[in-house]
Design a protein around this motif. Structure first.
Motif, PDB file in Angstrom:
ATOM      1  N   SER A  56      30.333  43.223  69.754  1.00 13.82           N
ATOM      2  CA  SER A  56      31.233  43.654  70.531  1.00 13.82           C
ATOM      3  C   SER A  56      32.366  44.769  69.945  1.00 13.82           C
ATOM      4  CB  SER A  56      32.105  42.769  71.196  1.00 13.82           C
ATOM      5  OG  SER A  56      31.202  41.982  72.229  1.00 13.82           O
ATOM      6  N   PHE A  57      32.899  44.591  68.669  1.00 21.13           N
ATOM      7  CA  PHE A  57      33.649  45.511  67.761  1.00 21.13           C
ATOM      8  C   PHE A  57      32.926  46.839  67.565  1.00 21.13           C
ATOM      9  CE2 PHE A  57      35.299  47.578  64.207  1.00 21.13           C
ATOM     10  CZ  PHE A  57      36.597  47.158  64.139  1.00 21.13           C
ATOM     11  N   ILE A  58      31.481  46.891  67.275  1.00 25.48           N
ATOM     12  CA  ILE A  58      30.639  48.005  67.305  1.00 25.48           C
ATOM     13  C   ILE A  58      30.605  48.691  68.590  1.00 25.48           C
ATOM     14  CG2 ILE A  58      28.609  48.663  66.745  1.00 25.48           C
ATOM     15  CD1 ILE A  58      27.986  46.399  64.860  1.00 25.48           C
ATOM     16  N   ALA A  59      30.383  48.018  69.530  1.00 20.77           N
ATOM     17  CA  ALA A  59      30.163  48.473  71.060  1.00 20.77           C
ATOM     18  C   ALA A  59      31.495  49.191  71.273  1.00 20.77           C
ATOM     19  CB  ALA A  59      29.986  47.437  72.106  1.00 20.77           C
ATOM     20  N   ALA A  60      32.618  48.628  71.101  1.00 26.41           N
ATOM     21  CA  ALA A  60      33.940  49.371  71.612  1.00 26.41           C
ATOM     22  C   ALA A  60      33.935  50.658  70.602  1.00 26.41           C
ATOM     23  CB  ALA A  60      35.129  48.558  71.057  1.00 26.41           C
ATOM     24  N   VAL A  61      33.561  50.705  69.274  1.00 29.69           N
ATOM     25  CA  VAL A  61      33.657  51.978  68.547  1.00 29.69           C
ATOM     26  C   VAL A  61      32.735  53.148  68.937  1.00 29.69           C
ATOM     27  CG1 VAL A  61      33.412  53.102  66.187  1.00 29.69           C
ATOM     28  CG2 VAL A  61      34.738  50.875  66.582  1.00 29.69           C
ATOM     29  N   SER A  62      31.484  52.538  69.378  1.00 29.30           N
ATOM     30  CA  SER A  62      30.519  53.426  69.996  1.00 29.30           C
ATOM     31  C   SER A  62      30.840  54.026  71.276  1.00 29.30           C
ATOM     32  CB  SER A  62      29.296  52.437  70.178  1.00 29.30           C
ATOM     33  OG  SER A  62      28.604  52.088  69.002  1.00 29.30           O
ATOM     34  N   GLN A  63      31.622  53.311  72.110  1.00 32.09           N
ATOM     35  CA  GLN A  63      32.186  53.887  73.210  1.00 32.09           C
ATOM     36  C   GLN A  63      33.240  55.023  73.169  1.00 32.09           C
ATOM     37  OE1 GLN A  63      34.829  52.386  76.767  1.00 32.09           O
ATOM     38  NE2 GLN A  63      32.948  51.455  76.949  1.00 32.09           N
ATOM     39  N   LEU A  64      34.133  54.946  71.771  1.00 26.52           N
ATOM     40  CA  LEU A  64      34.946  55.747  71.579  1.00 26.52           C
ATOM     41  C   LEU A  64      34.107  56.980  71.050  1.00 26.52           C
ATOM     42  CD1 LEU A  64      37.712  56.553  70.637  1.00 26.52           C
ATOM     43  CD2 LEU A  64      37.648  55.498  68.662  1.00 26.52           C
ATOM     44  N   HIS A  65      33.012  56.887  70.198  1.00 21.41           N
ATOM     45  CA  HIS A  65      32.238  58.002  70.049  1.00 21.41           C
ATOM     46  C   HIS A  65      32.047  58.681  71.248  1.00 21.41           C
ATOM     47  CE1 HIS A  65      31.342  57.607  65.536  1.00 21.41           C
ATOM     48  NE2 HIS A  65      31.316  56.596  65.757  1.00 21.41           N
ATOM     49  N   ALA A  66      31.297  57.914  72.124  1.00 14.74           N
ATOM     50  CA  ALA A  66      30.759  58.595  73.370  1.00 14.74           C
ATOM     51  C   ALA A  66      32.006  59.586  74.203  1.00 14.74           C
ATOM     52  CB  ALA A  66      30.426  57.653  74.424  1.00 14.74           C
ATOM     53  N   LYS A  67      33.229  59.199  73.977  1.00 13.69           N
ATOM     54  CA  LYS A  67      34.378  59.942  74.594  1.00 13.69           C
ATOM     55  C   LYS A  67      34.756  60.896  73.569  1.00 13.69           C
ATOM     56  CE  LYS A  67      35.618  56.196  77.577  1.00 13.69           C
ATOM     57  NZ  LYS A  67      36.723  55.325  78.191  1.00 13.69           N
ATOM     58  N   ALA A  68      35.006  60.573  72.270  1.00 13.39           N
ATOM     59  CA  ALA A  68      35.674  61.573  71.491  1.00 13.39           C
ATOM     60  C   ALA A  68      34.722  62.384  70.647  1.00 13.39           C
ATOM     61  CB  ALA A  68      36.474  60.657  70.458  1.00 13.39           C
ATOM     62  N   GLY A  69      33.353  62.290  70.591  1.00 11.34           N
ATOM     63  CA  GLY A  69      32.573  62.871  69.975  1.00 11.34           C
ATOM     64  C   GLY A  69      32.456  62.452  68.460  1.00 11.34           C
ATOM     65  N   SER A  70      32.356  63.127  67.603  1.00 13.33           N
ATOM     66  CA  SER A  70      32.442  62.697  66.203  1.00 13.33           C
ATOM     67  C   SER A  70      33.757  62.441  65.881  1.00 13.33           C
ATOM     68  CB  SER A  70      31.894  64.165  65.026  1.00 13.33           C
ATOM     69  OG  SER A  70      32.046  63.655  63.975  1.00 13.33           O
ATOM     70  N   LEU A  71      33.546  61.202  64.891  1.00 12.71           N
ATOM     71  CA  LEU A  71      34.703  60.481  64.078  1.00 12.71           C
ATOM     72  C   LEU A  71      34.778  60.988  62.803  1.00 12.71           C
ATOM     73  CD1 LEU A  71      34.963  57.017  65.758  1.00 12.71           C
ATOM     74  CD2 LEU A  71      36.113  59.164  66.589  1.00 12.71           C
ATOM     75  N   ALA A  72      34.021  62.217  62.350  1.00 14.97           N
ATOM     76  CA  ALA A  72      34.163  62.416  60.979  1.00 14.97           C
ATOM     77  C   ALA A  72      35.378  62.768  60.330  1.00 14.97           C
ATOM     78  CB  ALA A  72      32.893  63.361  60.731  1.00 14.97           C
ATOM     79  N   ASP A  73      36.491  63.112  61.291  1.00 16.89           N
ATOM     80  CA  ASP A  73      37.669  63.499  60.491  1.00 16.89           C
ATOM     81  C   ASP A  73      38.961  62.131  60.547  1.00 16.89           C
ATOM     82  OD1 ASP A  73      36.822  65.921  60.015  1.00 16.89           O
ATOM     83  OD2 ASP A  73      37.257  66.868  61.799  1.00 16.89           O
ATOM     84  N   ILE A  74      38.405  61.303  60.775  1.00 16.14           N
ATOM     85  CA  ILE A  74      39.285  60.297  60.966  1.00 16.14           C
ATOM     86  C   ILE A  74      39.857  60.010  59.312  1.00 16.14           C
ATOM     87  CG2 ILE A  74      38.734  59.157  63.080  1.00 16.14           C
ATOM     88  CD1 ILE A  74      37.519  56.702  61.490  1.00 16.14           C
ATOM     89  N   GLY A  75      41.116  59.494  59.286  1.00 13.32           N
ATOM     90  CA  GLY A  75      41.597  59.268  58.047  1.00 13.32           C
ATOM     91  C   GLY A  75      41.624  57.933  57.366  1.00 13.32           C
ATOM     92  N   SER A  76      41.741  56.836  58.490  1.00 14.03           N
ATOM     93  CA  SER A  76      41.778  55.427  58.004  1.00 14.03           C
ATOM     94  C   SER A  76      41.459  54.633  59.125  1.00 14.03           C
ATOM     95  CB  SER A  76      43.269  55.303  57.519  1.00 14.03           C
ATOM     96  OG  SER A  76      44.106  55.507  58.435  1.00 14.03           O
ATOM     97  N   VAL A  77      41.421  53.307  59.032  1.00 17.20           N
ATOM     98  CA  VAL A  77      40.980  52.263  59.908  1.00 17.20           C
ATOM     99  C   VAL A  77      42.254  51.078  59.760  1.00 17.20           C
ATOM    100  CG1 VAL A  77      39.543  50.596  60.931  1.00 17.20           C
ATOM    101  CG2 VAL A  77      38.366  52.737  60.083  1.00 17.20           C
ATOM    102  N   ALA A  78      42.591  50.616  61.015  1.00 11.63           N
ATOM    103  CA  ALA A  78      43.570  49.625  60.876  1.00 11.63           C
ATOM    104  C   ALA A  78      43.276  48.755  62.270  1.00 11.63           C
ATOM    105  CB  ALA A  78      45.126  50.062  60.933  1.00 11.63           C
ATOM    106  N   ILE A  79      43.353  47.380  61.963  1.00 10.02           N
ATOM    107  CA  ILE A  79      43.102  46.419  62.822  1.00 10.02           C
ATOM    108  C   ILE A  79      44.350  45.552  63.066  1.00 10.02           C
ATOM    109  CG2 ILE A  79      41.744  44.489  63.494  1.00 10.02           C
ATOM    110  CD1 ILE A  79      39.573  45.504  61.659  1.00 10.02           C
ATOM    111  N   THR A  80      44.401  45.399  64.591  1.00  6.79           N
ATOM    112  CA  THR A  80      45.388  44.045  65.134  1.00  6.79           C
ATOM    113  C   THR A  80      44.432  43.183  65.921  1.00  6.79           C
ATOM    114  OG1 THR A  80      47.434  43.591  66.251  1.00  6.79           O
ATOM    115  CG2 THR A  80      46.043  45.568  67.022  1.00  6.79           C
ATOM    116  N   SER A  81      45.018  41.908  65.905  1.00  8.79           N
ATOM    117  CA  SER A  81      44.003  40.915  66.642  1.00  8.79           C
ATOM    118  C   SER A  81      44.943  39.821  67.119  1.00  8.79           C
ATOM    119  CB  SER A  81      42.994  40.217  65.748  1.00  8.79           C
ATOM    120  OG  SER A  81      42.521  39.228  66.247  1.00  8.79           O
ATOM    121  N   GLN A  82      44.501  39.353  68.248  1.00  8.68           N
ATOM    122  CA  GLN A  82      45.116  38.033  68.948  1.00  8.68           C
ATOM    123  C   GLN A  82      45.230  36.977  67.624  1.00  8.68           C
ATOM    124  OE1 GLN A  82      42.024  35.186  70.883  1.00  8.68           O
ATOM    125  NE2 GLN A  82      41.002  37.106  71.070  1.00  8.68           N
TER     126      GLN A  82
END
Length: 469
Positions: A56-82
Motif C-alpha cells: 500500500s505504501f508503494i501504491a500511494a507513491v505510484s499514484q503520486l507518480h501518476a499525478k506528478a510525473g517524474s520524481l527524479a528531482d526530489i531531495g529527500s524522504v520523510a515519514i510520519t505514522s499513526q
C-alpha cells in the motif's frame, strides 16, 4: 537544482489511508497520492498484513507518480505514522504475525495485570502514558496469553513507522515521540525502561535505536528505490508520529500554542520545555519530541464517531440550543455519554449537544493551564476545524484566537522535518514561518465568550445532575 531547493516526498501513514505528498520548501502541496491502509477490524481489534502494508505504501507513491510525473528531482524522504502500533520481526527481518495498529484495543483487559507487575513503579510519570490498552506494553501481555508462539519466534519489536523505515533504509530506528508512545520508554532517562520491558516479557527482543526526527535514518536502499521508482541513495529522515507532525503542520511549535486535533479522536497537544514529571492528571500523556522539547496533552477517545453518527440526521446550517440534554465524552460506558431526554430532542439539538460536550470536556481539562495564562492561541486540525461555527465557539469558550491554516496535514509536518535539516532552519518556528500559511483568524469576542461560559456552567449543572441519577 541545489538539494535544499528540491521538493520533498512526505508520507503519512494514517489509520485509514496512506498519503504520499510532494511538497516544496514553501509548504506548497504539488501533488499527492493515496492508498488504503489495509486494516481489518472486528470487536475492538485491528490488524494488517505487514507485506500488504508495504504494498500500500508503494501504491500511494505510484499514484503520486501518476499525478506528478517524474520524481527524479526530489531531495529527500520523510515519514510520519499513526502511533502506538506494534510490529514483530524474526531474525531475518520478516514479520511475525500481523501489524497491530494503535487503534487496536486488545490490551485493555491486560492493563490491570501490567500495573500489578509494575506495582511500586510510577509508570505514568516515567513513561508519560496513562493506563490505557492502546499502548504496545499491554498488547504484548495479550499476545503472550493468546499467541505465545509469535513472541517466541520474534527477535525485533517496533511499530509501523519503524517497519517502513526498515524497508526503505535497512535501519531499525525510531524517534523519541514514537518511542514514548510504547509505554516501554523511560522519559526521565531518555532510554528504554528495563523494568517495563521485563514486565512485558520481551527481554529477548531488540528495540529500535532512538534518533531525533531530523536525523537521517539512512539512504534509500537500491531495492526500495527500484520499486518506488525514486532516485537511489536519497536521504531518508527519521520523522515523527502523526500527533507531533500535526503540531508542526499547524505551526504549533512553540510554548503558548495549543494544537487540537478534531477527528475520530479529539486530541490536545502542546509543546513545552517544562515537563510535568508527576503526571498528576491521569488522563494526560507526555511524549519526548526530541532535543529539549516535549509534547503534552490528552485524548477524548471516539468523540468524533459520535459526531459522525448524528451529523447525517442534522441540518448543517442549524446551530440549535442543545440543552437540556448534554454529552459526556469521558463516560466509559458509551450509553452513559448521553444525559437527558435524547429521545425527545431533535436531530440538530443532538448534534449540537455532542459538539458542545466535546468543547466543554476539552476546556475542563485545560482550565488550570488557561487560568495561568499559559496559552496565547489555538491551532486546530482535522475535519472538525472546517466547521467555522464550532471554531467560533472554541475561540469564545477558551478566550483565545483560533488560527486556521491552509494545511494541517501530518504529511506537511514530515516535510518540515526534512526541510529543517536540508534547508538549515535553526528552529522549528523558522521552519513553520516558511512552510505554514495562515488562512483565517477567529478572534475570541468578549460578548460571545460570556455566552459560551454561561453555556459551560449550565452544562456542568446538567452533567452533575445526570451523573447522580
Amino acid at each position: 537544482m541545489e538539494p535544499e531547493q528540491k521538493p520533498m516526498l512526505a508520507v503519512d501513514i494514517g489509520s485509514t489511508n496512506i498519503k504520499a505528498a510532494l511538497i516544496d520548501k514553501q509548504g506548497k502541496l504539488l501533488a499527492s497520492g493515496r492508498a488504503p491502509f489495509p486494516a481489518i477490524s472486528s470487536e475492538g481489534r485491528c490488524e494488517a498484513d505487514a507485506d500488504e502494508l508495504w504494498r500500500s505504501f508503494i501504491a500511494a507513491v505510484s499514484q503520486l507518480h501518476a499525478k506528478a510525473g517524474s520524481l527524479a528531482d526530489i531531495g529527500s524522504v520523510a515519514i510520519t505514522s499513526q502511533m502506538a502500533g506494534l510490529v514483530l520481526l524474526d531474525e531475518m527481518w520478516h514479520a511475525v504475525g500481523p501489524v497491530i495498529p494503535g487503534v487496536d484495543q486488545r490490551g485493555s483487559v491486560y492493563v490491570p495485570e501490567l500495573m500489578r507487575r509494575m506495582a511500586g513503579h510510577p509508570v505514568h510519570a516515567v513513561t508519560g502514558c496513562p493506563p490505557l490498552g492502546i499502548y504496545p506494553a499491554p498488547k504484548l501481555l495479550c499476545l503472550a496469553a493468546e499467541q505465545p508462539a509469535l513472541l517466541q519466534k520474534a527477535r525485533y519489536i517496533g511499530g509501523i513507522k519503524e517497519w517502513m523505515l526498515l524497508k526503505l533504509t535497512g535501519g531499525w530506528i525510531t524517534d523519541p515521540a514514537s518511542a514514548s508512545c510504547t509505554q516501554l520508554f523511560d522519559q526521565r532517562q531518555r532510554g528504554w525502561w528495563p523494568e517495563m520491558i521485563a514486565a512485558a516479557g520481551i527481554g529477548h527482543l531488540i528495540l529500535p535505536e532512538v534518533r531525533n526526527p531530523d536525523e537521517r535514518a539512512g539512504i534509500l536502499l537500491p531495492q526500495a528505490a527500484d520499486v518506488l521508482q525514486l532516485p537511489a541513495e536519497l536521504p531518508v529522515y527519521v520523522g515523527t508520529g502523526d500527533g507531533p507532525a500535526a503540531n508542526l503542520a499547524t505551526g504549533a511549535v512553540e510554548p503558548g500554542s495549543l494544537c487540537i486535533s478534531l477527528g475520530t479522536t479529539a486530541v490536545v497537544r502542546y509543546m513545552t520545555e517544562h515537563i510535568d514529571m508527576t503526571m498528576e492528571n491521569k488522563r494526560h500523556f507526555r511524549q519526548w519530541f526530541g532535543w529539549h522539547w516535549y509534547m503534552q496533552g490528552f485524548r477524548l477517545e471516539g468523540a468524533g464517531r459520535d459526531i459522525e453518527a448524528f451529523l447525517p440526521q442534522a441540518e448543517a446550517s442549524s446551530h440549535a440550543d442543545a440543552f437540556p440534554i448534554c454529552y459526556n465524552p469521558h463516560a466509559a460506558d458509551h450509553h452513559r455519554r448521553f444525559i437527558g431526554d435524547w429521545a425527545g430532542a431533535d436531530a440538530n439539538s443532538r448534534l449540537q449537544a455532542v459538539l458542545d460536550g466535546i468543547l466543554f470536556a476539552l476546556y475542563e481539562e485545560m482550565k488550570p493551564a488557561l487560568s495561568k495564562g499559559t496559552f496565547r492561541e489555538i491551532r486546530p486540525v482535522g475535519g472538525g476545524a472546517g466547521n467555522l461555527h464550532w471554531m467560533k465557539e472554541l475561540a469564545g469558550l477558551f478566550g483565545l484566537p483560533v488560527i486556521l491554516t491552509e494545511s494541517g496535514d501530518s504529511a506537511l509536518g514530515a516535510a518540515m522535518i526534512a526541510m529543517k535539516q536540508a534547508g538549515g532552519a535553526a528552529a522549528w518556528s523558522e521552519a513553520a514561518q516558511a512552510m505554514v500559511h495562515v488562512k483565517t483568524v477567529i478572534q475570541a469576542l468578549p460578548e460571545f465568550s460570556r455566552t459560551m461560559q454561561a453555556k459551560y456552567e449550565t452544562y456542568r449543572l446538567i452533567l452533575k445532575r445526570g451523573e447522580s441519577e
